[in-house]
Design a protein around this motif. Structure first.
Motif, short mmCIF file in Angstrom:
data_model
loop_
_atom_site.label_atom_id
_atom_site.label_comp_id
_atom_site.label_asym_id
_atom_site.label_seq_id
_atom_site.Cartn_x
_atom_site.Cartn_y
_atom_site.Cartn_z
N ALA A 169 0.87 -1.30 0.10
CA ALA A 169 -0.39 -0.05 0.02
C ALA A 169 1.04 1.18 0.45
O ALA A 169 0.19 2.59 -0.25
N HIS A 170 2.29 0.66 0.28
CA HIS A 170 3.02 2.05 0.45
C HIS A 170 4.02 2.62 -0.51
O HIS A 170 5.15 2.66 0.24
N GLY A 171 4.24 1.61 -1.53
CA GLY A 171 5.29 1.22 -2.03
C GLY A 171 6.80 1.16 -1.42
O GLY A 171 7.09 1.06 -2.43
N ILE A 172 6.75 -0.09 -0.55
CA ILE A 172 7.86 0.00 0.15
C ILE A 172 7.81 -1.74 -0.61
O ILE A 172 7.03 -3.33 -0.44
N ALA A 173 9.01 -2.19 -1.28
CA ALA A 173 9.20 -3.18 -1.85
C ALA A 173 8.84 -4.48 -0.70
O ALA A 173 9.24 -4.49 0.55
N ALA A 174 9.12 -5.82 -1.41
CA ALA A 174 8.83 -6.78 -0.34
C ALA A 174 10.04 -6.80 0.06
O ALA A 174 9.93 -7.91 1.42
N ASP A 175 11.41 -7.13 -0.51
CA ASP A 175 12.36 -7.31 0.20
C ASP A 175 12.97 -6.47 0.55
O ASP A 175 14.67 -5.95 0.72
N ALA A 176 12.46 -4.84 0.59
CA ALA A 176 13.23 -4.15 1.30
C ALA A 176 14.10 -4.24 2.91
O ALA A 176 12.88 -4.94 3.23
N PHE A 177 15.03 -3.37 3.11
CA PHE A 177 15.24 -3.31 4.35
C PHE A 177 14.54 -2.10 4.79
O PHE A 177 15.21 -1.06 5.25
N VAL A 178 13.30 -2.66 6.14
CA VAL A 178 13.23 -1.11 6.85
C VAL A 178 13.55 -0.70 7.69
O VAL A 178 12.89 -1.22 8.88
N PHE A 179 14.08 0.44 7.85
CA PHE A 179 14.15 1.23 9.48
C PHE A 179 13.02 1.70 10.02
O PHE A 179 12.45 2.61 9.13
N GLY A 180 12.36 1.53 11.08
CA GLY A 180 11.10 2.35 10.68
C GLY A 180 10.86 2.68 12.63
O GLY A 180 12.05 2.53 13.90
N ALA A 181 10.15 4.43 12.90
CA ALA A 181 10.25 5.03 13.91
C ALA A 181 8.25 4.66 13.69
O ALA A 181 7.82 5.63 12.89
N LEU A 182 7.64 4.84 15.37
CA LEU A 182 6.36 4.95 15.78
C LEU A 182 6.10 5.94 17.26
O LEU A 182 7.38 5.28 17.90
N GLY A 183 5.02 7.07 17.01
CA GLY A 183 4.93 7.58 18.64
C GLY A 183 4.55 8.34 17.13
O GLY A 183 4.90 8.63 16.56
N ARG A 184 4.43 9.72 18.66
CA ARG A 184 3.82 11.04 18.18
C ARG A 184 4.76 11.49 18.45
O ARG A 184 6.51 11.44 18.07
N VAL A 185 4.66 12.47 17.22
CA VAL A 185 5.47 13.51 16.05
C VAL A 185 6.31 15.10 16.78
O VAL A 185 5.59 15.18 16.12
N GLU A 186 7.00 14.98 18.20
CA GLU A 186 7.20 15.93 18.94
C GLU A 186 8.82 16.27 18.68
O GLU A 186 9.50 15.01 18.81
N ASP A 187 9.23 17.29 19.34
CA ASP A 187 10.75 17.61 19.05
C ASP A 187 12.02 17.24 20.01
O ASP A 187 12.68 16.36 19.69
N SER A 188 10.85 16.04 21.00
CA SER A 188 11.37 14.90 22.43
C SER A 188 11.73 14.12 20.92
O SER A 188 12.40 13.57 22.12
N LYS A 189 11.01 13.60 20.70
CA LYS A 189 11.26 12.20 20.16
C LYS A 189 12.42 12.33 19.54
O LYS A 189 13.07 10.95 18.85
#
Length: 345
Positions: A169-189
Motif C-alpha cells: 500500500a505504501h510502495g515498499i518492496a517486499a525485499d526492502a530492509f526497513v528502518f522504522g520509528a513509531l510514536g508522537r511526532v514531537e521535538d522530544s522524539k
C-alpha cells in the motif's frame, strides 16, 4: 485483587490516544477486569469517536465520565466530588492540576509519565514513578510517600498479512530492509535527528525509512524528509506497522520510559536507540550500545552498520514487564495510601 474491591477514579484530560493514554486505558481495563469499580474521567474531545480518540479503547465495564473541554479541571473536580471514589489517580498535567485544587480526604495520586515537578506534584498524597530516574529526582519526603513501578506491555498479534499489505500500500518492496520509528511526532522524539542521520547515511535504494505517527512537528518533519521516506501519520494498528519494520529506531531527546521500546522488543525487532532516560533504564534488555542523544553522525554510522549486518528478529526477556505484577504493586500502593489516611484521621 487482595481485599475489598476499590473504587478507583482515573483522570486523564488529553485529546488524543498515544502512549500515555494506552497505559491509562490498559490499567483501567485491567483493574475493572480484576473486580474493582473503575471510573475514567475524560475531556469531551478525547472521548469523541475519531481515529485517535480514547474512548473506543475503554472496556464497557469501565464507567466513562465526560467533562466539557472548557474549565475541564473544575468539571473534573466536580465529577470526583460526585463519584466519591476510594482513590483519585491523575495522569498528565491537566489532570494533576485538577487534583491539586481539590481538598478532600480521598487519597490523590499521580503517575509520573514525564518528570517530577515540585510545583505540580509536591502537595499530592502519592506518586508512581514509571522509571527509577524519576523516583531519584524526588526530594526525600516525596520519595517516602511514592513508589517506582515499571511500565508494561501487553501481548498483541499483527493482522494476518499485515507486512505484505502495508508494504504494498505504501510502495515498499517486499525485499526492502526497513528502518522504522513509531510514536508522537514531537521535538522530544528526535525524529528530525533521525531524518538528518538518514540523509547522511546515504543507504542504497533497498533501504527504506518509515516514520509512523502524528504530532505538532509532523509538517516540519515531512518537509525536511526525503520524498521516499514514508510518513503515513496516525495509525490505529501500531502492531501491524511493527511487522513492516526490520529494525526499530528511537532517536529521542527525551523518553521518560519508552513504552514503544517495549512494544518493539515484544515484536522481536532489533533496536537502535539514543541514550534517553527510558532507553538507559531498558539498556540491559535492549542489549546493544546506546547512541549519544542528538548525534546525527553516530546514528548515521549505526544505520549503515545495521544495514550491512541485516540482523534478524529475536526474542527479549520481557518477563518483568508484564501487567499482572504491576497491577498488584499499584493496588498495594493504593491500599498503603488509604491506610495512611486512616491512621492520620
Amino acid at each position: 485483587m487482595t481485599g475489598t474491591p476499590l473504587h478507583v477514579a482515573h483522570v486523564m484530560l488529553t485529546r488524543r490516544f498515544a502512549g500515555t493514554e494506552r497505559h491509562v486505558v490498559e490499567l483501567a481495563n485491567a483493574q475493572a477486569a480484576a473486580g474493582h469499580r473503575v471510573s475514567l474521567i475524560l475531556r469531551r474531545d478525547g472521548a469523541m469517536p475519531k481515529p485517535d480518540g480514547i474512548r473506543q479503547h475503554v472496556h464497557e465495564n469501565v464507567a466513562v465520565v465526560v467533562v466539557p473541554n472548557l474549565l475541564r479541571g473544575w468539571h473534573a473536580r466536580r465529577a470526583l466530588q460526585r463519584l466519591q471514589p476510594d482513590i483519585a489517580h491523575a495522569h498528565l498535567t491537566a489532570a494533576r492540576t485538577a487534583l491539586r485544587g481539590w481538598r478532600t480526604t480521598i487519597p490523590r495520586l499521580a503517575t509520573l509519565h514525564i518528570e517530577y515537578k515540585p510545583q505540580q506534584h509536591a502537595d499530592l498524597d502519592g506518586l508512581i514513578a514509571i522509571a527509577p530516574w524519576q523516583f531519584e529526582a524526588m526530594p526525600p519526603a516525596q520519595r517516602a510517600r511514592s513508589v517506582h513501578i515499571d511500565n508494561w506491555t501487553l501481548p498483541r498479534s499483527p493482522t494476518l498479512g499485515a507486512r505484505a499489505q502495508l508494504r504494498q500500500a505504501h510502495g515498499i518492496a517486499a525485499d526492502a530492509f526497513v528502518f522504522g520509528a513509531l510514536g508522537r511526532v514531537e521535538d522530544s522524539k528526535g525524529l528530525d535527528v533521525l531524518v538528518e542521520a538518514w540523509k547522511r547515511a546515504a543507504l542504497p535504494a533497498d533501504a527504506r525509512l518509515v516514520i509512523v505517527g502524528q504530532g505538532k512537528a509532523w509538517e516540519r518533519l515531512r518537509q525536511a524528509a526525503p520524498a521516499d521516506v514514508v510518513m503515513p501519520g496516525f495509525t490505529e494498528v501500531a502492531r501491524d506497522w511493527l511487522e513492516v519494520f526490520d529494525v526499530f529506531v528511537s532517536a529521542a531527546r527525551s523518553e521518560p520510559f519508552g513504552l514503544v521500546l517495549l512494544e518493539a522488543m515484544h515484536a522481536g525487532l532489533p533496536v537502535i536507540a539514543s541514550a534517553s532516560q527510558g532507553a538507559t533504564h531498558l539498556q540491559s534488555v535492549i542489549g546493544t550500545p546506546l547512541l549519544p542523544v542528538g548525534d546525527a553522525d553516530a546514528l548515521a554510522k549505526r544505520l549503515r552498520d545495521v544495514f550491512d549486518a541485516r540482523p534478524s528478529r529475536h526474542g527479549y526477556d520481557l518477563e518483568r514487564f508484564t501487567i499482572e505484577p504491576k497491577l498488584a504493586e499499584i493496588e498495594a500502593f493504593y491500599r498503603r495510601l488509604l491506610a495512611g489516611r486512616e491512621t492520620r484521621s
